[in-house]
Design a protein around this motif. Structure first.
Motif, PDB file in Angstrom:
ATOM      1  N   LEU A   1      -1.321 -62.374  -9.245  1.00  0.00           N
ATOM      2  CA  LEU A   1      -1.381 -61.400  -8.437  1.00  0.00           C
ATOM      3  C   LEU A   1      -2.617 -61.135  -7.632  1.00  0.00           C
ATOM      4  CD1 LEU A   1      -0.254 -58.508  -8.078  1.00  0.00           C
ATOM      5  CD2 LEU A   1      -1.027 -58.084 -10.467  1.00  0.00           C
ATOM      6  N   GLY A   2      -3.784 -61.092  -8.074  1.00  0.00           N
ATOM      7  CA  GLY A   2      -5.354 -61.136  -7.291  1.00  0.00           C
ATOM      8  C   GLY A   2      -5.006 -61.701  -6.772  1.00  0.00           C
TER       9      GLY A   2
ATOM     10  N   THR B   1      -5.182 -48.712  -6.946  1.00  0.00           N
ATOM     11  CA  THR B   1      -6.714 -49.177  -7.871  1.00  0.00           C
ATOM     12  C   THR B   1      -6.771 -50.144  -8.715  1.00  0.00           C
ATOM     13  OG1 THR B   1      -7.166 -46.932  -7.776  1.00  0.00           O
ATOM     14  CG2 THR B   1      -8.263 -48.188  -9.264  1.00  0.00           C
ATOM     15  N   GLU B   2      -5.675 -50.228  -9.500  1.00  0.00           N
ATOM     16  CA  GLU B   2      -4.518 -50.726 -10.846  1.00  0.00           C
ATOM     17  C   GLU B   2      -5.163 -52.218 -10.136  1.00  0.00           C
ATOM     18  OE1 GLU B   2      -1.947 -52.245 -13.644  1.00  0.00           O
ATOM     19  OE2 GLU B   2      -1.417 -50.554 -12.841  1.00  0.00           O
ATOM     20  N   LEU B   3      -4.521 -52.368  -8.650  1.00  0.00           N
ATOM     21  CA  LEU B   3      -4.302 -53.249  -7.997  1.00  0.00           C
ATOM     22  C   LEU B   3      -5.643 -54.032  -7.221  1.00  0.00           C
ATOM     23  CD1 LEU B   3      -1.180 -52.390  -5.331  1.00  0.00           C
ATOM     24  CD2 LEU B   3      -1.868 -54.648  -7.088  1.00  0.00           C
ATOM     25  N   LEU B   4      -6.714 -53.349  -6.836  1.00  0.00           N
ATOM     26  CA  LEU B   4      -8.060 -53.503  -6.757  1.00  0.00           C
ATOM     27  C   LEU B   4      -8.401 -54.089  -7.905  1.00  0.00           C
ATOM     28  CD1 LEU B   4      -8.982 -51.030  -3.887  1.00  0.00           C
ATOM     29  CD2 LEU B   4      -8.202 -53.483  -3.161  1.00  0.00           C
ATOM     30  N   GLU B   5      -8.765 -53.625  -8.654  1.00  0.00           N
ATOM     31  CA  GLU B   5      -9.628 -53.783 -10.029  1.00  0.00           C
ATOM     32  C   GLU B   5      -8.615 -55.508 -10.433  1.00  0.00           C
ATOM     33  OE1 GLU B   5      -9.393 -55.362 -13.969  1.00  0.00           O
ATOM     34  OE2 GLU B   5      -8.089 -54.572 -13.175  1.00  0.00           O
ATOM     35  N   ILE B   6      -7.314 -56.015 -10.289  1.00  0.00           N
ATOM     36  CA  ILE B   6      -7.063 -56.957 -10.637  1.00  0.00           C
ATOM     37  C   ILE B   6      -7.519 -58.063  -9.609  1.00  0.00           C
ATOM     38  CG2 ILE B   6      -4.946 -58.587 -10.959  1.00  0.00           C
ATOM     39  CD1 ILE B   6      -3.577 -56.265 -12.723  1.00  0.00           C
ATOM     40  N   ALA B   7      -7.301 -57.357  -8.312  1.00  0.00           N
ATOM     41  CA  ALA B   7      -8.114 -59.106  -7.528  1.00  0.00           C
ATOM     42  C   ALA B   7      -9.685 -58.849  -7.608  1.00  0.00           C
ATOM     43  CB  ALA B   7      -7.846 -58.347  -5.896  1.00  0.00           C
ATOM     44  N   ASP B   8     -10.213 -57.993  -7.720  1.00  0.00           N
ATOM     45  CA  ASP B   8     -11.772 -58.174  -7.992  1.00  0.00           C
ATOM     46  C   ASP B   8     -12.243 -59.153  -9.378  1.00  0.00           C
ATOM     47  OD1 ASP B   8     -12.066 -57.221  -5.495  1.00  0.00           O
ATOM     48  OD2 ASP B   8     -12.183 -55.240  -6.316  1.00  0.00           O
ATOM     49  N   ARG B   9     -11.374 -59.493 -10.431  1.00  0.00           N
ATOM     50  CA  ARG B   9     -11.613 -60.098 -11.448  1.00  0.00           C
ATOM     51  C   ARG B   9     -12.175 -61.498 -11.082  1.00  0.00           C
ATOM     52  NH1 ARG B   9      -6.504 -58.664 -15.290  1.00  0.00           N
ATOM     53  NH2 ARG B   9      -6.893 -56.253 -15.410  1.00  0.00           N
ATOM     54  N   LYS B  10     -12.924 -62.160 -11.587  1.00  0.00           N
ATOM     55  CA  LYS B  10     -13.295 -63.169 -12.114  1.00  0.00           C
ATOM     56  C   LYS B  10     -12.282 -64.563 -12.101  1.00  0.00           C
ATOM     57  CE  LYS B  10     -18.247 -62.769 -11.485  1.00  0.00           C
ATOM     58  NZ  LYS B  10     -19.589 -62.978 -12.160  1.00  0.00           N
ATOM     59  N   PRO B  11     -11.508 -64.867 -11.618  1.00  0.00           N
ATOM     60  CA  PRO B  11     -11.018 -66.055 -11.952  1.00  0.00           C
ATOM     61  C   PRO B  11     -11.446 -66.523 -12.908  1.00  0.00           C
ATOM     62  CG  PRO B  11     -11.457 -66.637  -9.479  1.00  0.00           C
ATOM     63  CD  PRO B  11     -12.023 -65.463  -9.933  1.00  0.00           C
ATOM     64  N   PRO B  12     -10.014 -67.251 -13.593  1.00  0.00           N
ATOM     65  CA  PRO B  12     -11.174 -68.465 -14.925  1.00  0.00           C
ATOM     66  C   PRO B  12     -11.553 -69.618 -14.765  1.00  0.00           C
ATOM     67  CG  PRO B  12      -8.774 -68.453 -14.887  1.00  0.00           C
ATOM     68  CD  PRO B  12      -8.926 -67.326 -14.020  1.00  0.00           C
ATOM     69  N   MET B  13     -12.692 -69.623 -15.288  1.00  0.00           N
ATOM     70  CA  MET B  13     -13.156 -71.629 -14.963  1.00  0.00           C
ATOM     71  C   MET B  13     -12.435 -72.259 -15.562  1.00  0.00           C
ATOM     72  SD  MET B  13     -15.315 -69.753 -13.019  1.00  0.00           S
ATOM     73  CE  MET B  13     -16.111 -71.002 -12.644  1.00  0.00           C
ATOM     74  N   ASP B  14     -11.793 -72.026 -16.385  1.00  0.00           N
ATOM     75  CA  ASP B  14     -10.553 -73.361 -16.909  1.00  0.00           C
ATOM     76  C   ASP B  14     -10.407 -74.072 -16.038  1.00  0.00           C
ATOM     77  OD1 ASP B  14     -11.669 -71.973 -19.460  1.00  0.00           O
ATOM     78  OD2 ASP B  14      -9.616 -71.247 -19.842  1.00  0.00           O
ATOM     79  N   GLY B  15      -9.920 -74.191 -14.471  1.00  0.00           N
ATOM     80  CA  GLY B  15      -9.171 -74.702 -13.519  1.00  0.00           C
ATOM     81  C   GLY B  15      -8.093 -74.545 -14.263  1.00  0.00           C
ATOM     82  N   PHE B  16      -7.826 -75.578 -12.982  1.00  0.00           N
ATOM     83  CA  PHE B  16      -6.101 -75.915 -12.540  1.00  0.00           C
ATOM     84  C   PHE B  16      -5.658 -76.546 -13.562  1.00  0.00           C
ATOM     85  CE2 PHE B  16      -2.576 -78.774 -10.699  1.00  0.00           C
ATOM     86  CZ  PHE B  16      -1.813 -77.016 -10.839  1.00  0.00           C
ATOM     87  N   PRO B  17      -4.393 -76.535 -13.989  1.00  0.00           N
ATOM     88  CA  PRO B  17      -3.951 -77.013 -15.369  1.00  0.00           C
ATOM     89  C   PRO B  17      -3.030 -78.317 -15.001  1.00  0.00           C
ATOM     90  CG  PRO B  17      -2.684 -75.152 -15.299  1.00  0.00           C
ATOM     91  CD  PRO B  17      -3.768 -75.433 -14.171  1.00  0.00           C
TER      92      PRO B  17
ATOM     93  N   VAL C   1       0.635 -42.885  -7.466  1.00  0.00           N
ATOM     94  CA  VAL C   1       0.457 -44.785  -6.311  1.00  0.00           C
ATOM     95  C   VAL C   1      -1.052 -44.749  -6.410  1.00  0.00           C
ATOM     96  CG1 VAL C   1       1.073 -44.737  -3.730  1.00  0.00           C
ATOM     97  CG2 VAL C   1       2.484 -43.543  -5.031  1.00  0.00           C
ATOM     98  N   ILE C   2      -1.573 -43.844  -6.384  1.00  0.00           N
ATOM     99  CA  ILE C   2      -2.970 -44.317  -5.758  1.00  0.00           C
ATOM    100  C   ILE C   2      -3.872 -44.696  -7.537  1.00  0.00           C
ATOM    101  CG2 ILE C   2      -5.702 -43.280  -6.117  1.00  0.00           C
ATOM    102  CD1 ILE C   2      -4.285 -40.784  -5.116  1.00  0.00           C
ATOM    103  N   GLU C   3      -2.872 -44.244  -8.283  1.00  0.00           N
ATOM    104  CA  GLU C   3      -3.729 -45.202  -9.327  1.00  0.00           C
ATOM    105  C   GLU C   3      -2.932 -46.765  -9.899  1.00  0.00           C
ATOM    106  OE1 GLU C   3      -2.548 -43.186 -12.770  1.00  0.00           O
ATOM    107  OE2 GLU C   3      -4.389 -41.819 -13.169  1.00  0.00           O
ATOM    108  N   MET C   4      -1.714 -47.011  -9.422  1.00  0.00           N
ATOM    109  CA  MET C   4      -1.182 -48.476  -8.685  1.00  0.00           C
ATOM    110  C   MET C   4      -2.042 -49.114  -8.184  1.00  0.00           C
ATOM    111  SD  MET C   4       2.604 -47.067  -8.851  1.00  0.00           S
ATOM    112  CE  MET C   4       3.252 -48.759  -8.450  1.00  0.00           C
TER     113      MET C   4
END
Length: 325
Positions: A44-45, A87-103, A82-85
């Protein structure tokens, strides 16, 4: 079903009433998929980050809802949802991706081998590879090939690319099956076969200069290689230096008969003829022997005919003959 859902908004005809763009509608629908588990936060991010227009549509939608609240206070519930939805999209997009790498190891084995094959072709641009010499103090065989072994930047980075032993093993398994490996003498080949089980179990194509005191032992190991399909033998004057046990004994008592050494007297021929199941056999003259005497050319042609007729026989054929006998 949660109250804040794009499906609920569509039932209320909110997208048409608020004039929501297609980009924000796609993102809100993806948010629904995230909540029901169809996609994860990383995907999603990525949908938000990979398009400037999509991220801009989130800000535009928040601004549009804020302006609508001033004009129509009765829309406060829907606008806040709608505003909360958004805001949630922006919060998910700004999360740092996991460092595990591609499986990578979760991919099907066919896809993994295809990816590794492309990587190998990009790093090792030639079909033929000369392995680095194993230090073998007992080997004093002259070298027709240059001893220089170079490393490109990509080769040096291989150790950093593979963080998993499983990926490393799979890479070398594909590598040994894809390339042809050239050896300067049978001593060097034997050293690699003894010290590297993965090489012995997976290599498919070998070219070796028939010289050295370890020819018999080396060719005996070749007969045990399960994946070997192609074998190239390079002959030269050095091929005729070492004799097999019987010929060495006879030369002691009948030196005049061995004034000219025959290919049949050479060390390793008996073991070479025991190899079965190959798809392709080649015999070549070493660089210093090319264009030499007619006898060398005849030896090359006759040896090629002999090895092609014997080494390409199926392994089962010999077992069947023994049963009949």
């Amino acid at each position: 079903m949660p109250a804040k859902s794009f499906y609920v908004l569509k039932l209320k005809t909110v997208p048409a009433k608020y004039g929501l763009s297609k980009n924000i509608q796609d993102l809100l629908m993806a948010l629904d998929h995230y909540h029901d588990g169809s996609i994860d936060a990383v995907e999603l991010g990525r949908l938000v980050r990979l398009s400037r227009n999509r991220r801009a549509s989130i800000a535009n939608t928040i601004q549009k809802c804020a302006g609508l609240l001033k004009k129509s206070p009765e829309e406060i519930t829907t606008c806040v949802d709608v505003i909360e939805m958004c805001t949630e999209l922006l919060e998910i997009a700004d999360r740092k991706p996991p460092m595990d790498g591609f499986p990578f190891m979760r991919l099907p084995v066919e896809i993994r081998e295809r990816v590794l094959g492309l990587m190998i072709d990009n790093i090792f641009r030639t079909k033929s590879v000369i392995p680095a010499s194993n230090k073998n103090g007992s080997c004093k065989c002259p070298r027709f090939d240059r001893d220089t072994v170079f490393q490109t930047a990509q080769m040096k980075d291989l150790a950093c690319v593979f963080g998993s032993n499983l990926i490393t093993l799979e890479f070398f398994r594909v590598f040994f099956r894809e390339k042809t490996f050239r050896f300067r003498c049978t001593c060097e080949l034997q050293s690699h076969l003894i010290s590297n089980d993965m090489f012995l179990d997976n290599v498919r194509s070998i070219v070796v200069h028939w010289s050295g005191s370890e020819s018999a032992k080396t060719f005996r190991l070749l007969a045990k290689m399960p994946k070997l399909e192609s074998l190239g033998i390079v002959i030269s004057k050095l091929t005729f230096i070492h004799l097999n046990e019987r010929s060495a004994l006879m030369k002691t008592y009948f030196p005049l008969a061995f004034k000219t050494i025959r290919i049949a007297d050479v060390l390793g021929l008996d073991e070479l003829l025991e190899i079965r199941g190959l798809h392709q056999v080649g015999v070549m003259l070493a660089p210093t022997s090319r264009g030499g005497s007619q006898s060398y050319k005849m030896d090359r042609a006759n040896l090629l005919e002999l090895l092609s007729s014997r080494l390409t026989q199926a392994k089962e054929d010999e077992d069947h003959d023994m049963e009949l006998a």
